[in-house]
Design a protein around this motif. Structure first.
Motif, mmCIF file in Angstrom:
data_model
loop_
_atom_site.group_PDB
_atom_site.id
_atom_site.type_symbol
_atom_site.label_atom_id
_atom_site.label_comp_id
_atom_site.label_asym_id
_atom_site.label_seq_id
_atom_site.Cartn_x
_atom_site.Cartn_y
_atom_site.Cartn_z
ATOM 1 N N ALA A 228 0.908 -1.132 0.012
ATOM 2 C CA ALA A 228 0.051 0.189 0.170
ATOM 3 C C ALA A 228 0.787 1.170 -0.016
ATOM 4 C CB ALA A 228 -0.898 0.008 1.287
ATOM 5 N N SER A 229 2.144 1.217 0.533
ATOM 6 C CA SER A 229 2.817 2.360 0.338
ATOM 7 C C SER A 229 3.660 2.721 -0.894
ATOM 8 C CB SER A 229 4.047 2.066 1.926
ATOM 9 O OG SER A 229 5.003 1.177 1.009
ATOM 10 N N LEU A 230 3.682 1.630 -1.830
ATOM 11 C CA LEU A 230 4.074 2.128 -2.991
ATOM 12 C C LEU A 230 3.202 2.481 -4.107
ATOM 13 C CD1 LEU A 230 6.634 -1.240 -3.147
ATOM 14 C CD2 LEU A 230 7.184 1.477 -2.525
ATOM 15 N N SER A 231 3.686 3.355 -5.021
ATOM 16 C CA SER A 231 2.763 3.951 -6.098
ATOM 17 C C SER A 231 3.238 2.927 -7.450
ATOM 18 C CB SER A 231 2.734 5.337 -6.286
ATOM 19 O OG SER A 231 4.076 5.677 -6.678
ATOM 20 N N PRO A 232 2.406 2.979 -8.390
ATOM 21 C CA PRO A 232 3.037 2.374 -9.549
ATOM 22 C C PRO A 232 4.439 3.047 -10.284
ATOM 23 C CG PRO A 232 0.746 2.434 -9.857
ATOM 24 C CD PRO A 232 1.230 3.198 -8.525
ATOM 25 N N GLU A 233 4.439 4.327 -10.133
ATOM 26 C CA GLU A 233 5.544 5.036 -10.311
ATOM 27 C C GLU A 233 6.606 4.740 -9.679
ATOM 28 O OE1 GLU A 233 2.632 6.478 -9.410
ATOM 29 O OE2 GLU A 233 1.967 7.939 -11.109
ATOM 30 N N VAL B 191 2.464 -6.794 -7.823
ATOM 31 C CA VAL B 191 3.542 -7.317 -6.956
ATOM 32 C C VAL B 191 3.947 -8.675 -7.430
ATOM 33 C CG1 VAL B 191 3.981 -8.038 -4.547
ATOM 34 C CG2 VAL B 191 2.733 -5.866 -5.060
ATOM 35 N N ALA B 192 2.924 -9.443 -7.696
ATOM 36 C CA ALA B 192 3.138 -10.842 -8.231
ATOM 37 C C ALA B 192 3.884 -10.871 -9.364
ATOM 38 C CB ALA B 192 1.887 -11.569 -8.343
ATOM 39 N N GLN B 193 3.664 -9.833 -10.410
ATOM 40 C CA GLN B 193 4.457 -9.733 -11.626
ATOM 41 C C GLN B 193 5.652 -9.260 -11.483
ATOM 42 O OE1 GLN B 193 2.419 -6.665 -14.383
ATOM 43 N NE2 GLN B 193 4.374 -6.427 -15.366
ATOM 44 N N LEU B 194 5.924 -8.374 -10.404
ATOM 45 C CA LEU B 194 7.144 -7.839 -10.379
ATOM 46 C C LEU B 194 8.069 -8.845 -9.676
ATOM 47 C CD1 LEU B 194 6.399 -4.202 -8.918
ATOM 48 C CD2 LEU B 194 7.360 -4.735 -11.251
ATOM 49 N N SER B 195 7.368 -9.777 -8.818
ATOM 50 C CA SER B 195 8.282 -10.869 -8.131
ATOM 51 C C SER B 195 8.433 -11.898 -8.942
ATOM 52 C CB SER B 195 7.595 -11.016 -6.993
ATOM 53 O OG SER B 195 7.223 -9.836 -6.204
ATOM 54 N N ASN B 196 7.674 -12.362 -10.113
ATOM 55 C CA ASN B 196 7.668 -13.259 -10.918
ATOM 56 C C ASN B 196 7.036 -14.549 -10.095
ATOM 57 O OD1 ASN B 196 8.226 -14.507 -13.417
ATOM 58 N ND2 ASN B 196 10.251 -15.121 -12.884
ATOM 59 N N GLN C 205 14.575 -17.461 -2.789
ATOM 60 C CA GLN C 205 14.475 -16.991 -4.113
ATOM 61 C C GLN C 205 13.144 -16.076 -4.143
ATOM 62 O OE1 GLN C 205 15.164 -20.143 -3.562
ATOM 63 N NE2 GLN C 205 17.363 -20.290 -4.502
ATOM 64 N N VAL C 206 12.106 -16.577 -3.450
ATOM 65 C CA VAL C 206 10.958 -15.921 -3.718
ATOM 66 C C VAL C 206 11.020 -14.689 -2.713
ATOM 67 C CG1 VAL C 206 8.476 -15.868 -3.071
ATOM 68 C CG2 VAL C 206 9.490 -17.924 -4.790
ATOM 69 N N LEU C 207 11.646 -14.855 -1.514
ATOM 70 C CA LEU C 207 11.373 -13.723 -0.598
ATOM 71 C C LEU C 207 12.407 -12.534 -1.262
ATOM 72 C CD1 LEU C 207 11.858 -15.886 2.718
ATOM 73 C CD2 LEU C 207 9.876 -14.429 1.941
ATOM 74 N N GLU C 208 13.685 -13.258 -1.648
ATOM 75 C CA GLU C 208 14.482 -12.187 -2.304
ATOM 76 C C GLU C 208 13.705 -11.115 -3.396
ATOM 77 O OE1 GLU C 208 16.980 -11.033 -0.978
ATOM 78 O OE2 GLU C 208 18.615 -12.663 -0.644
ATOM 79 N N SER C 209 12.984 -12.035 -4.347
ATOM 80 C CA SER C 209 12.187 -11.458 -5.386
ATOM 81 C C SER C 209 11.202 -10.309 -4.837
ATOM 82 C CB SER C 209 11.402 -12.313 -6.297
ATOM 83 O OG SER C 209 12.315 -13.252 -6.831
ATOM 84 N N ALA D 281 12.929 -7.085 -3.673
ATOM 85 C CA ALA D 281 13.423 -6.280 -4.826
ATOM 86 C C ALA D 281 12.171 -5.570 -5.185
ATOM 87 C CB ALA D 281 13.931 -7.078 -5.578
ATOM 88 N N ALA D 282 10.979 -6.426 -5.291
ATOM 89 C CA ALA D 282 9.852 -5.717 -5.889
ATOM 90 C C ALA D 282 9.058 -4.796 -4.981
ATOM 91 C CB ALA D 282 8.810 -6.849 -6.182
#
Length: 283
Positions: free
Chosen positions: A19-24, A44-49, A69-73, A76-77
């Motif tokens: 909720a704290s992040l915007s698309p930009e 978020v799912a897309q950014l995290s793959n 690996q998922v937690l690292e993704s 980053a996301a």
């Protein structure tokens, strides 16, 4: 905290960070009007793959086991800082792996074209550690960026405090140095586990008494924008209005643009039109 409470806390943490992040903030288009602030779960799912349903289960506190690996993704996301990354791993019941420094910074061809098109305005891009990532010919002529300065070859802070040529080109060196160190304090605090910051800082303390003195003062950061004067060996006094822009999909990078005042612009255009063999190369 038992497993159920931990999973619930993990879901709450992910929802609040999303909720704290915007698309930009993450380089996504804004699109249609949103009913609630923040990113959507599918984004978020897309950014995290990872799958959207699987991510939703994490937010719902279901009994799923994300891999390292998922937690690292996810870290980053969601643009987690080192402390937030540590908390994410704790809530997921995983041991925190060794910190992996960010990959070597680079830009795409579109950003380089933008820098080139800004000529005769000198412009360059700084990375997270204030390393020069890219620049245009005008910036290279003014600041000799392409001439490496070992051991921190392309670092702005290193050059500012150790290169007498740089010191001689900037007016009001002490005033600008104070603001610069205050800003760099903030940058280094964001990457407390990045050893390259510590190496640079220790080298500067050893080489530059001025840096060492200012580093210990812990001044409050202020704006580095505004009026700048540079003394060039051939063009003489150059005057600029300076602004900083952030790259939306990589907030660790900043575009620094020097907009010449009319008399300076005329000098730059004439000088650049002749070409300078000393600074033709570009990193």
């Amino acid at each position: 905290m038992n497993d159920r409470e931990r999973r619930s806390a993990l879901g709450d943490f992910l929802r609040k960070r999303r909720a704290s992040l915007s698309p930009e903030d993450v380089g996504l288009p804004t699109g249609s009007r949103r009913r609630t602030a923040g990113l959507r779960r599918e984004e978020v799912a897309q950014l995290s793959n990872i799958g959207t349903s699987w991510y939703m289960w994490l937010e719902q506190g279901r009994d799923v086991r994300p891999s390292v690996q998922v937690l690292e993704s996810l870290a980053a996301a969601l643009k987690l800082n080192p402390n937030e990354r540590r908390h994410l791993f704790f809530l997921a019941g995983e041991s925190l792996p060794p910190y992996l420094p960010p990959h070597k910074e680079s830009i795409g061809s579109a950003l380089q074209r933008m820098l080139d098109d800004l000529t005769p305005n000198p412009a360059y891009i700084l990375g997270r550690r204030w390393d020069f990532v890219a620049w245009n010919d005008a910036a290279n002529e003014i600041f000799s960026i392409s001439s490496a300065a070992p051991p921190h070859e392309f670092n702005l802070i290193w050059r500012y405090f150790t290169d007498p040529v740089w010191k001689g080109r900037f007016k009001n060196f002490d005033q600008k140095a104070t603001g610069m160190i205050a800003e760099f304090h903030t940058a280094s605090a964001r990457y407390v586990e990045d050893s390259s910051f510590a190496e640079l800082i220790e080298d500067l303390k050893r080489i530059s008494p001025e840096f060492n003195r200012l580093w210990l003062q812990h001044e409050t950061p202020g704006s580095l924008e505004g009026f700048k004067e540079v003394e060039h060996p051939y063009m003489g006094l150059l005057e600029f209005d300076h602004i900083t822009l952030q790259i939306p999909n990589d907030p660790d990078m900043r575009v620094m643009i020097y907009m010449p005042l009319p008399a300076t612009r005329s000098k730059l255009e004439k000088y650049l039109s002749k070409g300078s063999p000393a600074n033709e190369s570009k990193r």
